[in-house]
Motif scaffolding. Structure first.
Motif, PDB file in Angstrom:
ATOM      1  N   GLY A 169       0.803  -1.210   0.000  1.00  0.00           N
ATOM      2  CA  GLY A 169       0.000   0.000   0.000  1.00  0.00           C
ATOM      3  C   GLY A 169       0.834   1.258   0.000  1.00  0.00           C
ATOM      4  O   GLY A 169       0.374   2.296   0.470  1.00  0.00           O
ATOM      5  N   LEU A 170       2.058   1.168  -0.484  1.00  0.00           N
ATOM      6  CA  LEU A 170       2.901   2.357  -0.566  1.00  0.00           C
ATOM      7  C   LEU A 170       2.240   3.403  -1.453  1.00  0.00           C
ATOM      8  O   LEU A 170       1.438   3.092  -2.322  1.00  0.00           O
ATOM      9  N   SER A 171       2.600   4.642  -1.215  1.00  0.00           N
ATOM     10  CA  SER A 171       2.105   5.711  -2.078  1.00  0.00           C
ATOM     11  C   SER A 171       3.169   6.797  -2.123  1.00  0.00           C
ATOM     12  O   SER A 171       4.140   6.766  -1.376  1.00  0.00           O
ATOM     13  N   GLY A 172       2.958   7.732  -3.019  1.00  0.00           N
ATOM     14  CA  GLY A 172       3.896   8.832  -3.141  1.00  0.00           C
ATOM     15  C   GLY A 172       5.183   8.413  -3.819  1.00  0.00           C
ATOM     16  O   GLY A 172       5.227   7.416  -4.543  1.00  0.00           O
ATOM     17  N   VAL A 174       5.526   2.625 -10.583  1.00  0.00           N
ATOM     18  CA  VAL A 174       4.070   2.705 -10.682  1.00  0.00           C
ATOM     19  C   VAL A 174       3.691   4.183 -10.772  1.00  0.00           C
ATOM     20  O   VAL A 174       3.944   4.945  -9.848  1.00  0.00           O
ATOM     21  N   ALA A 175       3.101   4.579 -11.887  1.00  0.00           N
ATOM     22  CA  ALA A 175       2.761   5.988 -12.095  1.00  0.00           C
ATOM     23  C   ALA A 175       1.401   6.278 -11.469  1.00  0.00           C
ATOM     24  O   ALA A 175       0.390   6.415 -12.157  1.00  0.00           O
ATOM     25  N   TRP A 176       1.363   6.359 -10.156  1.00  0.00           N
ATOM     26  CA  TRP A 176       0.109   6.617  -9.450  1.00  0.00           C
ATOM     27  C   TRP A 176       0.251   7.928  -8.699  1.00  0.00           C
ATOM     28  O   TRP A 176       1.116   8.095  -7.855  1.00  0.00           O
ATOM     29  N   ASP A 177      -0.593   8.880  -9.054  1.00  0.00           N
ATOM     30  CA  ASP A 177      -0.525  10.199  -8.439  1.00  0.00           C
ATOM     31  C   ASP A 177      -1.949  10.719  -8.313  1.00  0.00           C
ATOM     32  O   ASP A 177      -2.675  10.789  -9.308  1.00  0.00           O
ATOM     33  N   ILE A 184      -5.563  13.533  -0.801  1.00  0.00           N
ATOM     34  CA  ILE A 184      -4.749  14.352  -1.680  1.00  0.00           C
ATOM     35  C   ILE A 184      -3.349  13.748  -1.738  1.00  0.00           C
ATOM     36  O   ILE A 184      -2.993  12.893  -0.928  1.00  0.00           O
ATOM     37  N   GLU A 185      -2.585  14.207  -2.709  1.00  0.00           N
ATOM     38  CA  GLU A 185      -1.222  13.719  -2.860  1.00  0.00           C
ATOM     39  C   GLU A 185      -0.311  14.617  -2.030  1.00  0.00           C
ATOM     40  O   GLU A 185       0.109  15.681  -2.470  1.00  0.00           O
ATOM     41  N   GLY A 186      -0.030  14.186  -0.823  1.00  0.00           N
ATOM     42  CA  GLY A 186       0.901  14.943   0.001  1.00  0.00           C
ATOM     43  C   GLY A 186       2.321  14.673  -0.462  1.00  0.00           C
ATOM     44  O   GLY A 186       2.556  13.789  -1.290  1.00  0.00           O
ATOM     45  N   GLU A 242      -0.156   9.432  -0.387  1.00  0.00           N
ATOM     46  CA  GLU A 242      -1.586   9.727  -0.313  1.00  0.00           C
ATOM     47  C   GLU A 242      -1.987   9.924   1.141  1.00  0.00           C
ATOM     48  O   GLU A 242      -1.978   8.979   1.923  1.00  0.00           O
ATOM     49  N   ILE A 243      -2.351  11.149   1.486  1.00  0.00           N
ATOM     50  CA  ILE A 243      -2.876  11.390   2.823  1.00  0.00           C
ATOM     51  C   ILE A 243      -4.383  11.567   2.688  1.00  0.00           C
ATOM     52  O   ILE A 243      -4.864  12.308   1.843  1.00  0.00           O
ATOM     53  N   GLY A 244      -5.112  10.801   3.468  1.00  0.00           N
ATOM     54  CA  GLY A 244      -6.556  10.786   3.323  1.00  0.00           C
ATOM     55  C   GLY A 244      -7.251  11.116   4.624  1.00  0.00           C
ATOM     56  O   GLY A 244      -6.681  10.995   5.707  1.00  0.00           O
ATOM     57  N   CYS A 245      -8.504  11.549   4.506  1.00  0.00           N
ATOM     58  CA  CYS A 245      -9.298  11.871   5.689  1.00  0.00           C
ATOM     59  C   CYS A 245     -10.659  11.220   5.529  1.00  0.00           C
ATOM     60  O   CYS A 245     -11.360  11.466   4.542  1.00  0.00           O
TER      61      CYS A 245
END
Lengths: 377, 173
Positions: free
Chosen positions: A226-229, A237-240, A314-316, A320-323
């Motif tokens: 579940g890595l992001s950023g 992985v081009a995930w933004d 949002i993409e911090g 990915e920081i989510g609320c």
């Protein structure tokens, strides 16, 4: 997480080549109060466990006892390196729950300052990562550029670190006189400075020796954890979120999502450097397209989102920081849940470190770019 | 890779890096010599609070508790009182005034909500950032510390003009 089994008797300690070493919570290279329990064979890491929670402040629980606007300053204190970006997430979540239409000028100013915040976060990452690995000069230079951004924040928001940048429905103030000149001056000088860091590091033999092939994680494993950023993009992985679910004014911006190939520490370094260049381009575009008009929507005096739940992310700078926000229709939220990118990125630490040396653990913690204020909340 | 080409490559990389480093020696320094030289605070900076007075020296605060209600960290403590004297002799501009006005800087997060909430412009953020103390109890500031007539300007900072360049305190690089 995996539990380290500690051999405790004296005989086994003397017989076996294994050793258990506590790294932190006061270790300077763990970037805060992270405790890493290492199981070593000589200098090679054979197992690892993380102990977190030294900075726990119960922010999610505090939020249940505060009015909606009052929670905004607490968000700055999660990932205090990226306070502007975190603040944006909270106000956008509440705005979307209320169905508020924020004026376009506010969206553009938010985009400019959030991208500046991303650059400043990456600069601090570069500075401390370089210091961990043994390059001291880049620390001083990266902090010099960060200082320019913090000066812009101080002029715009009134604080350098915990900015309390936004209000629900817009902004506390319009931009100050000379904002465009200050930002233009920074973005004009920045490529030259970035080229200097590259001269220092990108072909430096020590830097290459410490980063190439260290902390490799494949794209499949990165997605599974579940890595992001940048940690995810370094694996190719081009995930933004800025591209896939645009927020603020990112839908109008043209930029590329840099990706790495090998998923090692060096690739993540290159990805972050390229991200700073792309952020600079976004700032330039947003300044050029900045519309005139008000910066505040009409906001009800007492903010009461309709009952229900909502997730926004949002993409911090870290990922990915989510609320996740649950409202019961009253003026206080029923539940606030933060999706912390640093905590989830930290889960990859064990897999990345196994088989490497203790010195590489420092490099891998650095490349994950963790901030303990967000992990512990 | 042979040893000789290794040495050549390493030397090239070191020379390339060090040439950038050495090029900085003749350039001017960026270091700010705080506290020997004053630092510049920007006009919107949120520092220690100021409690304001009007032209007659009467406190503007009318103890309406809006700042305390808006505070996310509950750091403002007020006790309201009535002053029955004639308007010119009163402590405050109104009959009702704050007998006690404490701000606990151990809790304050400098968010600025109290300033936004104040209907009388009685409280604003000043520029003082030098709040460190040796005793935790000293972080509790009373009206004697907060009133604008009682606060002293520290020589360690100055406030920038609104049209001043953001980098004016740094030299050209």
């Amino acid at each position: 997480m995996h539990q380290v089994e500690v051999a405790t008797t004296q005989e086994t300690l003397l017989d076996s080549p294994e050793m258990v070493l506590n790294m932190g919570p006061q270790h300077p290279s763990t970037h805060g109060v992270l405790r890493v329990i290492l199981k070593l064979d000589g200098e090679t890491v054979i197992d690892l466990d993380c102990d977190i929670g030294y900075l726990h402040r119960g922010m999610e629980k505090i939020a249940e006892h505060r009015l909606y606007p009052m929670i905004a300053p607490y968000w700055d204190r999660l990932d205090y390196i990226a306070a502007v970006s975190n603040g944006l997430l909270w106000v956008e979540t509440v705005e979307q729950m209320l169905g508020l239409e924020v004026p376009p000028r506010a969206h553009y100013i938010r985009t400019v300052l959030t991208e500046l915040n991303r650059i400043s976060s990456h600069l601090l990452w570069l500075a401390t990562h370089g210091l961990d690995i043994g390059s001291f000069t880049v620390l001083l230079w990266a902090l010099r550029e960060r200082e320019e951004i913090l000066k812009i924040f101080e002029r715009q928001f009134g604080a350098r670190l915990t900015c309390h940048a936004w209000r629900i429905g817009g902004m506390p103030n319009d931009t100050y006189d000379g904002f465009t000149e200050d930002v233009t001056q920074f973005v004009d000088n920045f490529p030259h400075r970035l080229a200097e860091y590259e001269t220092l590091l990108s072909e430096n033999r020590i830097w290459l020796g410490r980063t190439v092939g260290i902390g490799v994680i494949s794209a499949e494993d990165a997605i599974a954890i579940g890595l992001s950023g940048p940690a995810l993009r370094g694996s190719g992985v081009a995930w933004d979120i800025r591209k896939s679910r645009p927020y603020a004014a990112y839908a109008d911006m043209e930029f590329e999502v840099p990706v790495g190939e090998n998923g090692d520490t060096y690739d993540r370094y290159l990805v972050r450097l390229e991200e700073m260049r792309q952020s600079r381009l976004i700032v330039q575009q947003a300044l050029a397209k900045m519309p005139d008009g008000p910066v505040n929507a009409k906001v009800p005096k007492i903010i009461k989102p309709p009952a229900g739940d909502y997730y926004h992310s949002i993409e911090g700078p870290k990922g990915e920081i989510g609320c996740y926000l649950v409202s019961d229709g009253s003026s206080r939220p029923a539940r606030v849940r933060v999706r912390p990118p640093c905590l989830i990125n930290l889960q990859a630490l064990r897999q990345m470190c196994l088989g490497h040396l203790v010195a590489d653990v420092v490099a891998i913690i650095g490349t994950l770019d963790i901030v303990l204020g967000e992990i512990d909340r | 890779m042979s040893i000789i080409s290794d040495i050549v490559e390493n030397t090239k990389a070191i020379i390339k890096g060090m040439s950038v480093t050495f090029s900085y020696i003749p350039k001017e320094k960026w270091t700010v010599q705080y506290p020997d030289e004053p630092v510049t605070m920007q006009p919107r900076y949120r520092g220690q609070h100021l409690l304001h007075v009007d032209e007659l020296g009467r406190e503007k605060c009318v103890a309406c508790f809006l700042c305390a209600a808006a505070c996310p960290s509950d750091c403002i403590y007020i006790i309201a009182a009535d002053d029955p004297r004639a308007p010119e002799e009163r402590t405050g501009v109104d009959e009702r005034f704050a007998e006690v006005y404490n701000i606990d800087y151990g809790r304050c997060i400098f968010c600025g909500y109290c300033v936004e909430a104040c209907p009388k412009d009685a409280i604003t953020h000043g520029y003082n950032f030098e709040l460190s103390v040796y005793n935790r109890a000293d972080l509790l500031k009373t009206k004697d510390d907060l009133l604008i007539t009682k606060q002293k300007q520290s020589p360690n900072y100055r406030v920038a003009f609104a049209d001043e360049d953001v980098d004016s305190e740094y030299k050209e690089v």
